[in-house]
Design a protein around this motif. Structure first.
Motif, PDB file in Angstrom:
ATOM      1  N   ALA A 196       0.907  -0.824   0.553  1.00 51.98           N
ATOM      2  CA  ALA A 196       0.020  -0.092   0.200  1.00 51.98           C
ATOM      3  C   ALA A 196       0.788   1.241  -0.004  1.00 51.98           C
ATOM      4  N   GLU A 197       2.017   1.203   0.633  1.00 57.08           N
ATOM      5  CA  GLU A 197       2.881   2.731   1.062  1.00 57.08           C
ATOM      6  C   GLU A 197       3.392   2.727  -0.788  1.00 57.08           C
ATOM      7  N   LEU A 198       3.904   1.970  -0.725  1.00 54.17           N
ATOM      8  CA  LEU A 198       4.339   1.926  -2.256  1.00 54.17           C
ATOM      9  C   LEU A 198       3.416   2.012  -3.824  1.00 54.17           C
ATOM     10  N   VAL A 199       2.195   2.163  -3.511  1.00 46.07           N
ATOM     11  CA  VAL A 199       1.137   1.919  -4.360  1.00 46.07           C
ATOM     12  C   VAL A 199       0.722   3.646  -3.748  1.00 46.07           C
ATOM     13  N   GLN A 200       0.646   4.183  -2.738  1.00 45.28           N
ATOM     14  CA  GLN A 200       0.435   5.061  -2.584  1.00 45.28           C
ATOM     15  C   GLN A 200       1.024   6.503  -3.083  1.00 45.28           C
ATOM     16  N   PHE A 201       2.636   6.042  -2.568  1.00 38.42           N
ATOM     17  CA  PHE A 201       3.664   6.786  -3.317  1.00 38.42           C
ATOM     18  C   PHE A 201       3.853   6.875  -5.437  1.00 38.42           C
ATOM     19  N   ARG A 202       3.739   5.252  -5.641  1.00 33.85           N
ATOM     20  CA  ARG A 202       3.502   5.669  -6.723  1.00 33.85           C
ATOM     21  C   ARG A 202       3.018   6.737  -7.418  1.00 33.85           C
ATOM     22  N   ILE A 203       1.438   6.697  -7.068  1.00 32.57           N
ATOM     23  CA  ILE A 203       0.543   7.440  -7.498  1.00 32.57           C
ATOM     24  C   ILE A 203       0.545   8.568  -6.939  1.00 32.57           C
ATOM     25  N   VAL A 204       0.892   9.427  -6.032  1.00 30.03           N
ATOM     26  CA  VAL A 204       2.065  10.570  -6.420  1.00 30.03           C
ATOM     27  C   VAL A 204       2.640  10.874  -7.098  1.00 30.03           C
ATOM     28  N   LEU A 205       3.851  10.184  -7.293  1.00 31.98           N
ATOM     29  CA  LEU A 205       4.928  10.592  -8.708  1.00 31.98           C
ATOM     30  C   LEU A 205       4.244  10.377  -9.422  1.00 31.98           C
ATOM     31  N   ASP A 206       3.459   9.464 -10.127  1.00 32.98           N
ATOM     32  CA  ASP A 206       2.526   9.525 -11.747  1.00 32.98           C
ATOM     33  C   ASP A 206       1.982  10.581 -11.829  1.00 32.98           C
ATOM     34  N   GLY A 207       0.628  11.022 -10.660  1.00 33.38           N
ATOM     35  CA  GLY A 207      -0.157  12.328 -10.655  1.00 33.38           C
ATOM     36  C   GLY A 207       1.005  13.068 -11.426  1.00 33.38           C
ATOM     37  N   SER A 208       2.049  13.473 -10.542  1.00 30.74           N
ATOM     38  CA  SER A 208       2.812  14.886 -10.340  1.00 30.74           C
ATOM     39  C   SER A 208       3.999  15.254 -12.043  1.00 30.74           C
ATOM     40  N   ALA A 209       4.361  13.310 -12.319  1.00 30.55           N
ATOM     41  CA  ALA A 209       5.257  13.317 -13.738  1.00 30.55           C
ATOM     42  C   ALA A 209       4.054  13.507 -15.000  1.00 30.55           C
ATOM     43  N   SER A 210       2.684  13.037 -14.907  1.00 31.88           N
ATOM     44  CA  SER A 210       2.541  13.526 -15.887  1.00 31.88           C
ATOM     45  C   SER A 210       1.644  14.751 -15.798  1.00 31.88           C
ATOM     46  N   GLU A 211       1.574  15.555 -15.157  1.00 31.45           N
ATOM     47  CA  GLU A 211       0.872  16.960 -14.968  1.00 31.45           C
ATOM     48  C   GLU A 211       2.300  17.564 -15.880  1.00 31.45           C
ATOM     49  N   LEU A 212       3.491  17.696 -15.287  1.00 36.35           N
ATOM     50  CA  LEU A 212       4.647  17.514 -16.032  1.00 36.35           C
ATOM     51  C   LEU A 212       4.710  17.740 -17.492  1.00 36.35           C
ATOM     52  N   ALA A 213       4.536  16.388 -17.509  1.00 33.88           N
ATOM     53  CA  ALA A 213       4.619  15.751 -19.088  1.00 33.88           C
ATOM     54  C   ALA A 213       3.503  16.704 -19.803  1.00 33.88           C
ATOM     55  N   ALA A 214       2.412  16.695 -19.172  1.00 36.96           N
ATOM     56  CA  ALA A 214       1.720  17.635 -19.904  1.00 36.96           C
ATOM     57  C   ALA A 214       1.983  18.843 -20.623  1.00 36.96           C
ATOM     58  N   GLU A 266      10.506  10.703 -18.046  1.00 34.36           N
ATOM     59  CA  GLU A 266      10.992  11.652 -18.619  1.00 34.36           C
ATOM     60  C   GLU A 266      10.484  12.888 -19.461  1.00 34.36           C
ATOM     61  N   ALA A 267       9.379  12.896 -19.471  1.00 33.79           N
ATOM     62  CA  ALA A 267       8.914  14.595 -20.375  1.00 33.79           C
ATOM     63  C   ALA A 267       8.534  15.210 -18.927  1.00 33.79           C
ATOM     64  N   SER A 268       8.319  14.685 -17.879  1.00 34.39           N
ATOM     65  CA  SER A 268       8.014  15.401 -17.057  1.00 34.39           C
ATOM     66  C   SER A 268       9.313  16.769 -16.898  1.00 34.39           C
ATOM     67  N   GLY A 269      10.689  16.200 -17.132  1.00 35.48           N
ATOM     68  CA  GLY A 269      12.108  16.539 -17.388  1.00 35.48           C
ATOM     69  C   GLY A 269      12.276  17.087 -15.722  1.00 35.48           C
ATOM     70  N   ASN A 270      12.165  15.643 -14.759  1.00 38.97           N
ATOM     71  CA  ASN A 270      12.489  15.919 -13.469  1.00 38.97           C
ATOM     72  C   ASN A 270      12.419  14.749 -13.030  1.00 38.97           C
ATOM     73  N   GLN A 271      14.369  14.564 -12.892  1.00 38.16           N
ATOM     74  CA  GLN A 271      15.025  13.885 -12.874  1.00 38.16           C
ATOM     75  C   GLN A 271      14.448  12.466 -11.304  1.00 38.16           C
ATOM     76  N   VAL A 272      14.208  13.454 -10.447  1.00 30.74           N
ATOM     77  CA  VAL A 272      13.691  12.469  -9.159  1.00 30.74           C
ATOM     78  C   VAL A 272      12.444  12.272  -9.849  1.00 30.74           C
TER      79      VAL A 272
END
Length: 251
Positions: A103-121, A163-169
């Protein structure tokens, strides 16, 4: 007189002192990425220790993802750039030892995928958009076929988003989390007819995410990405853990 509570002094093994010094030199940039450490013999002289002690220190540094041996070359191991594989190994180890829950890993991926997708757009370029389009097409084609091909295409799509998010972290973290979850997802996709339904639904969702990124709709992209991860793993979680996902996604 002022009193203070101290903890007991713990002896530190010699090889750990070597690890600390080399790690500090690498992280400070004193030893740059791509350069070679001194040979084992030279390190023995510099640290005043035996060969087994040097080798144990190098083994630990390699396990930390800081160095890589280069057989057949003069000098010592090569200093590595930060790698998602190192972080991914840590995630897998923590899951395997139950020190990190799914659950902790899934929560983390939700946060990072949401942010990365917003930046990639907002930040994607034409080449990245073409790579996403190709990956989504491959997902659709593999949805009723080989689970391995589908998983590869799915990962290729998300790697391009990171990659398209431009954020290496975000990119490194995304790759590490996906690597830790990859085998779990693959087993789930190989369950037969139900697995095909899951693949078809995943392809549909990622197509929608691609379209949101293509039209540079960051709000929609983030919402779709967060919801997709939550829906994908919710059946593997407890009711309490699903409530936590709802809090993160706003569902």
């Amino acid at each position: 007189m002022t009193t203070h509570s101290f903890t007991q002094a713990v002896p530190v093994l010699t090889y750990q002192r070597i690890v600390e010094q080399v790690e500090t030199a690498i992280l400070s940039g004193e030893i740059p990425v791509g350069s070679q450490l001194s040979s084992e013999r030279d390190l023995m002289v510099q640290f005043g220790v035996s060969r087994p002690t040097v080798r144990e220190a190098l083994r630990v540094l390699q396990s930390m993802g800081l160095i890589e041996p280069k057989p057949g070359t003069r000098g010592g191991p090569v200093v590595l750039a930060p790698s998602s594989e190192t972080l991914g190994r840590s995630f897998r180890a923590m899951i395997g030892t139950a020190s990190l829950g799914l659950a902790e890993l899934v929560q983390f991926r939700i946060v990072l995928d949401g942010s990365a997708s917003e930046l990639a757009a907002v930040l994607h370029d034409d080449a990245q958009l073409a790579a996403m389009r190709s990956a989504v097409t491959r997902m659709r084609e593999a949805a009723e076929g080989d689970a391995s091909d589908f998983a590869d295409a799915d990962l290729a799509f998300h790697e391009t988003v990171w990659e398209a998010s431009g954020n290496q972290v975000l990119r490194l973290s995304g790759q590490a989390v996906a690597g830790a979850l990859r085998e779990l997802v693959r087993r789930d996709l190989e369950r037969g007819a139900a697995g095909n339904a899951v693949k078809l639904d995943s392809a549909r969702i990622d197509s929608g995410l691609f379209e949101a990124i293509e039209r540079r709709d960051s709000a929609a992209a983030g919402r779709i990405a967060r919801g997709a991860i939550a829906d994908r793993f919710s059946s593997m979680l407890t009711e309490r853990e699903r409530l936590a996902l709802a809090a993160i996604t706003g569902a």
